[in-house]
Design an enzyme around this catalytic site. Structure first.
Site, short mmCIF file in Angstrom:
data_model
loop_
_atom_site.label_atom_id
_atom_site.label_comp_id
_atom_site.label_asym_id
_atom_site.label_seq_id
_atom_site.Cartn_x
_atom_site.Cartn_y
_atom_site.Cartn_z
N ALA A 20 0.84 -1.20 0.00
CA ALA A 20 0.00 0.00 0.00
C ALA A 20 0.88 1.26 0.00
O ALA A 20 1.99 1.24 0.53
CB ALA A 20 -0.89 0.00 1.24
N ASP A 21 0.38 2.33 -0.61
CA ASP A 21 1.05 3.63 -0.46
C ASP A 21 0.24 4.45 0.53
O ASP A 21 -0.78 3.99 1.06
CB ASP A 21 1.23 4.33 -1.81
CG ASP A 21 -0.10 4.62 -2.50
OD1 ASP A 21 -1.15 4.63 -1.83
OD2 ASP A 21 -0.09 4.86 -3.72
N SER A 22 0.70 5.68 0.83
CA SER A 22 0.06 6.44 1.89
C SER A 22 -1.40 6.76 1.56
O SER A 22 -2.26 6.81 2.43
CB SER A 22 0.83 7.73 2.17
OG SER A 22 0.84 8.53 1.02
N ASP A 74 -3.36 4.82 -0.20
CA ASP A 74 -4.13 3.59 0.05
C ASP A 74 -4.54 3.50 1.51
O ASP A 74 -5.65 3.10 1.83
CB ASP A 74 -3.27 2.35 -0.28
CG ASP A 74 -3.07 2.16 -1.77
OD1 ASP A 74 -4.04 2.35 -2.52
OD2 ASP A 74 -1.94 1.82 -2.17
N THR A 75 -3.61 3.86 2.42
CA THR A 75 -3.94 3.71 3.84
C THR A 75 -5.06 4.69 4.24
O THR A 75 -5.92 4.35 5.03
CB THR A 75 -2.70 3.93 4.74
OG1 THR A 75 -2.21 5.25 4.53
CG2 THR A 75 -1.61 2.93 4.44
#
Ligand SMILES: NC(=O)c1ccc[n+]([C@@H]2O[C@H](COP(=O)([O-])OP(=O)(O)OC[C@H]3O[C@@H](n4cnc5c(N)ncnc54)[C@H](OP(=O)(O)O)[C@@H]3O)[C@@H](O)[C@H]2O)c1
Lengths: 79, 245
Positions: A35-37, A39-40
């Site tokens: 995940a990238d930021s 996504d979180t």
């Protein structure tokens, strides 16, 4: 496994498009699931919607693994 | 090319010259269009001209709660949300020495903060759907500055910085965020200028005419289209050559 854990894992699989088998309780969104930021942030928004809970920013920052999410949501629901 | 059939668009400031032209252009490309502004009679008249595929959605963007409610109304009323056009804006010109905090804040609130609130509310659904367009109407003076318009120029420059930042945040989600910066366009906003000021302006425009609202609307329709998918974080200057940036 609890309903919450099931539902959390399902959301993670859907959002990150990863294999169900990879979404273990200990899995970290960023380190293990790619995940990238953004996504979180989207995951947190999806949890909020699915469970009808509010996850403030400072709490959201600490939710980095599947387990963190399950624990936070269970705590909110029992509160 | 530039077909928008089935897309849902919201145009704020649709009661004004440029906003009405943008709504008309997007509608002509096939989009379902929600038109917003405070003057309900003008909205109803525009809706009548456009015919079907229109939702009238009045809102006062000086109200902090209005943007989120407006996005909800459009999503529910037209079944989705694909294109946000931040076009509403107003000026309160005066030299900085005489500009009170209230004059500064009022312009920033409607011209910059409301577009941010609208973008934030619209992005949620757009990111989920993995597609969307956010287009804000800034102004040439946001880049060049203009005596008497510290508040307005700051707001318009702010739209450019905001759009570049949002563009970077959501680029991987199929959402583009761009700006159209018009020069001097013939609308109620510029009709308010004294005749002498308008004549003087023309000498600074290579095309030697003021722009029409349609000149601006064409750029918006392009940015809204699938063809503009790889254009993001950009500012298209539509100004008859007045400033070549
Ligand atoms: N004309 C130009 O030369 C020029 C040049 C550069 C940039 N622009 C920009 O282009 C945009 C459109 O301008 P225009 O020339 O078409 O001006 P306009 O005819 O005066 O229209 C302004 C629009 O903004 C809306 N608006 C203003 N305050 C509002 C509020 N508090 N809540 C909701 N809506 C509000 C007005 O709607 P209601 O009155 O119905 O509320 C109206 O539809 C503006 O952002 C302007 O800064 C214009």
């Amino acid at each position: 496994m609890s309903d919450t854990a099931d539902k959390v894992k399902k959301i993670v699989v859907e959002h990150l498009g990863v294999e169900e088998s990879k979404v273990t309780t200990e899995a970290s969104f960023i380190d293990d699931l790619g995940a990238d930021s953004l996504d979180t942030v989207e995951l947190v928004m999806a949890f909020e919607e699915a469970f009808g809970v509010e996850i403030p920013d400072d709490a959201a920052e600490k939710i980095t693994t599947v387990k963190d999410a399950i624990d936070y949501i269970e705590k909110q629901k029992s509160a | 090319m530039f077909d928008l059939t089935g897309k849902v668009a919201l145009v704020t400031g649709a009661t004004g010259g440029i906003g009405a032209a943008i709504a008309t252009a997007l509608h002509a490309q096939g989009a379902k269009v929600a038109i917003s502004g405070r003057r309900e009679a003008e909205l109803a008249a525009l809706a009548g001209t456009l015919g079907d595929r229109v939702l009238v959605a009045p809102a006062d963007l000086a109200d902090p709660a209005a943007p989120a409610a407006l996005i909800e109304t459009v999503e529910a009323g037209l079944g989705g949300f694909d294109i946000l056009v931040n076009n509403a804006g107003f000026t309160r010109d005066m030299l900085a020495l005489r500009m009170g905090d209230a004059d500064w804040n009022a312009v920033l609130e409607v011209d910059l903060t409301a577009p941010f609130r609208l973008a934030r509310a619209a992005l949620r659904g757009m990111m989920k759907r993995r597609s969307g367009r956010i287009i804000s109407i800034a102004s040439i003076v946001g880049v060049t500055g203009n005596a008497g318009q510290a508040n307005y120029a700051a707001a318009k420059a702010g739209l450019i910085g905001m759009s570049k930042s949002l563009a970077q945040e959501v680029a991987t989600r199929g959402v583009t965020v761009n700006v159209v910066a018009p020069g001097f366009v013939k609308t109620a906003m510029t009709d308010a200028l004294p005749e002498a000021a308008r004549t003087a302006l023309l000498t600074r425009i290579p095309t030697q005419r003021m722009g029409t609202p349609e000149d601006v609307a064409g750029a918006v329709a392009y940015l809204a289209s699938a063809e503009a998918a790889w254009v993001t974080g950009q500012t298209i200057h539509v100004n008859g050559g007045m400033a070549m940036i």
